[in-house]
Write an enzyme that holds these catalytic residues in place. Structure first.
Site, mmCIF file in Angstrom:
data_model
loop_
_atom_site.group_PDB
_atom_site.id
_atom_site.type_symbol
_atom_site.label_atom_id
_atom_site.label_comp_id
_atom_site.label_asym_id
_atom_site.label_seq_id
_atom_site.Cartn_x
_atom_site.Cartn_y
_atom_site.Cartn_z
ATOM 1 N N GLU A 177 1.313 -8.772 4.621
ATOM 2 C CA GLU A 177 2.404 -7.978 5.159
ATOM 3 C C GLU A 177 2.606 -6.770 4.250
ATOM 4 O O GLU A 177 2.462 -6.872 3.029
ATOM 5 C CB GLU A 177 3.709 -8.794 5.195
ATOM 6 C CG GLU A 177 3.704 -9.949 6.184
ATOM 7 C CD GLU A 177 3.965 -9.497 7.602
ATOM 8 O OE1 GLU A 177 4.391 -8.342 7.773
ATOM 9 O OE2 GLU A 177 3.744 -10.303 8.527
ATOM 10 N N SER A 225 2.575 -1.184 -0.101
ATOM 11 C CA SER A 225 1.354 -1.053 -0.908
ATOM 12 C C SER A 225 1.388 -1.902 -2.176
ATOM 13 O O SER A 225 0.760 -1.577 -3.174
ATOM 14 C CB SER A 225 1.107 0.424 -1.273
ATOM 15 O OG SER A 225 1.024 1.216 -0.111
ATOM 16 N N ARG A 226 2.140 -2.984 -2.120
ATOM 17 C CA ARG A 226 2.220 -3.946 -3.230
ATOM 18 C C ARG A 226 2.849 -3.365 -4.490
ATOM 19 O O ARG A 226 2.715 -3.908 -5.569
ATOM 20 C CB ARG A 226 0.827 -4.524 -3.555
ATOM 21 C CG ARG A 226 0.257 -5.406 -2.437
ATOM 22 C CD ARG A 226 1.197 -6.581 -2.173
ATOM 23 N NE ARG A 226 0.652 -7.553 -1.256
ATOM 24 C CZ ARG A 226 0.958 -7.624 0.037
ATOM 25 N NH1 ARG A 226 1.794 -6.735 0.558
ATOM 26 N NH2 ARG A 226 0.456 -8.559 0.798
ATOM 27 N N LEU A 227 3.538 -2.234 -4.358
ATOM 28 C CA LEU A 227 4.252 -1.666 -5.503
ATOM 29 C C LEU A 227 5.676 -2.205 -5.486
ATOM 30 O O LEU A 227 6.643 -1.501 -5.214
ATOM 31 C CB LEU A 227 4.229 -0.141 -5.442
ATOM 32 C CG LEU A 227 2.832 0.488 -5.509
ATOM 33 C CD1 LEU A 227 2.925 1.996 -5.373
ATOM 34 C CD2 LEU A 227 2.144 0.107 -6.816
ATOM 35 N N SER A 254 5.074 -3.407 -10.009
ATOM 36 C CA SER A 254 3.871 -4.190 -10.248
ATOM 37 C C SER A 254 3.029 -4.230 -8.987
ATOM 38 O O SER A 254 3.553 -4.182 -7.882
ATOM 39 C CB SER A 254 4.230 -5.622 -10.660
ATOM 40 O OG SER A 254 3.106 -6.451 -10.629
#
Length: 479
Positions: free
Chosen positions: A271, A453-455, A475
């Site tokens: 997701e 974007s997984r930030l 992270s």
């Protein structure tokens, strides 16, 4: 925007999910299938031309991942598939006991359709006349819902439905569902024979089939990855008369997956979280206050069991174990839960007082980690909480010897019945000595807010006897 294929005009056949009138092609349609044209609209609000295509809001394209409840026990081979005749007879009987005549049902259905259309228009949801629908459906829409024809239709579809079906067939041959809208057919894929399916092999190939009442015989020819059964409204007399084998509907769900669950590439499941940023100047100075704020927001959002938390313990050999428990209290002294003092988690805590908690609120893209040391709560605190529980839960705490082997569930049930009888006079149930609470005193909080974007945003508060230290960073770690 998604594309919702409409039900049709007075010259088209419909299925039970359709909006408008029945077809002269229908053979012995049931009351559920014969729907009238919608009544005239009020002068102040003009209904669109029909057939029409309402555009309804869907979430962004995410493939065909389903959020409906599935049941592993509902294998296709165990589900009854109806013939056309049986399906029509069952619909007649489902409608008959309600006390409405066929004409009354048609009038009610037409009124419902008109009201629904008017409501959509009031929300500024546009309708398209069929001649205004784009020739190429492959790039502008996410989902196409095929609800043109139901099981009572037979014969060759006429205009404009023959052309619409051809457009859906064109979508079917594009290939990857990532490059085209997903096709969802209701009850019967339009153009299919109700019993023989796609006879010539050149018809619609839907990605999902939603059968109603019970799957029709043609559903055995359906090869798409998603097949659901909807409408848990078949009474026991009809189940018995027609010897229907239908899957159980979990909980209050109105649909259940049937057939084999689709194979999934686990590595592709992901997701892209979209959330408000967790900025340092927005985080409360005291992590306890920040936790309470987030917890209250989870409660206000209506999340199921927002107090559920994963408790991880470690024994003297360094072996960790995790399980879900329920938070029953939180204040500046720590986080409280209750359990059996003979359980594995209790044994771990007697050997190693360090533990960790994890709260995960999926719908809000949030999680909170808490680490610290654990001690038993005072006996009087456990006593007070025990007697605040429902009497059934009190009896269950006595009966259940957690983490021990028993001969079978019937042993628990028998012991429970004996205790229920013993305290049937309403007398106080004594708290067992082997049951009580624990309190984790935090040394670390971590607040996590999922981002694109997984930030992700992560805010850590380390607590010691001198101060609270806070660090905020982003992270690339993922769940």
């Amino acid at each position: 925007m998604p594309f919702l294929l409409p039900t049709a005009t007075a010259v088209a056949a419909t299925n039970p999910s359709s909006l408008f009138s029945s077809s002269p092609h229908c053979q012995s349609p049931s009351p559920a299938l014969r729907l009238p044209p919608p009544p005239p609209a009020p002068p102040s609000r003009q209904l669109p031309r029909f057939p029409a295509v309402p555009f309804l809001p869907f979430s962004p394209r995410r493939g065909m991942a389903s959020r409906a409840v599935s049941s592993a026990a509902a294998a296709a081979a165990d589900v009854t598939h109806l013939t056309q005749r049986d399906a029509a007879e069952i619909d007649e009987q489902l409608m008959g006991p309600l006390g409405f005549s066929v004409d009354q049902l048609m009038e009610l259905a037409g009124l419902s359709v008109a009201a629904a259309v008017a409501e959509l228009e009031s929300l500024a949801i546009p309708f398209l006349a069929v001649e205004d629908v784009p020739e190429d459906l492959s790039s502008e829409f996410d989902i196409v819902i095929d609800a043109m024809f139901g099981f009572s239709f037979h014969g060759t579809p006429g205009p404009p439905f023959d052309d619409l079906i051809q457009r859906l067939i064109s979508l079917s041959v594009i290939g990857s569902s990532e490059k085209r809208p997903a096709i969802v057919s209701v009850d019967i894929p339009s153009g299919w024979h109700v019993e023989e399916g796609d006879v010539d092999g050149g018809g619609i190939r839907p990605d999902m089939l939603v059968s109603l009442t019970a799957p029709k015989l043609c559903a055995k020819k359906f090869t798409g990855p998603h097949h659901f059964l909807g409408g848990r409204f078949v009474p026991l007399p009809i189940l018995s008369k027609y010897e229907l084998q239908l899957p159980p509907y979990p909980g209050t769900s109105m649909c259940v997956r049937i057939g084999k669950a689709p194979s999934v590439d686990i590595s592709s499941l992901r997701e892209n979280y979209i959330s408000p940023e967790l900025l340092e100047n927005q985080v409360m100075p005291d992590p306890f206050d920040q936790f309470v704020r987030w917890f209250d927001e989870a409660v206000s959002a209506g999340l199921r069991e927002p107090n559920a938390m994963a408790l991880t313990t470690v024994n003297k050999e360094g072996k960790p174990s995790s399980r879900m428990v329920l938070l029953k209290g939180v204040d500046k002294q720590g986080f409280v839960w209750y359990t059996n003092y003979g359980s594995r988690k209790a044994h771990d805590l007697s050997e190693n007082h360090n533990a960790a908690l994890l709260f995960y609120w999926n719908e809000m893209n949030r999680q909170v980690r808490v680490e610290g040391s654990v001690q038993k709560v005072p006996e009087e605190e456990s006593e007070k909480y025990f007697h605040s529980r429902p009497r059934g839960s009190q009896l269950g705490a006595i009966v259940s010897k957690q983490s021990t082997v028993i001969a079978g569930r019937e042993v628990l049930q028998q012991t429970y019945k004996e205790l229920e009888q013993k305290y049937s006079d309403g007398s106080m149930i004594p708290k067992p000595e082997y049951w009580g609470g624990y309190r984790l005193t935090p040394t670390l909080f971590e607040f996590w807010q999922g981002q694109q974007s997984r930030l992700h945003d992560r805010y850590v508060s380390c607590i010691n006897s001198f101060a609270i230290q806070a660090i905020l960073w982003q992270s690339s770690e993922c769940l």
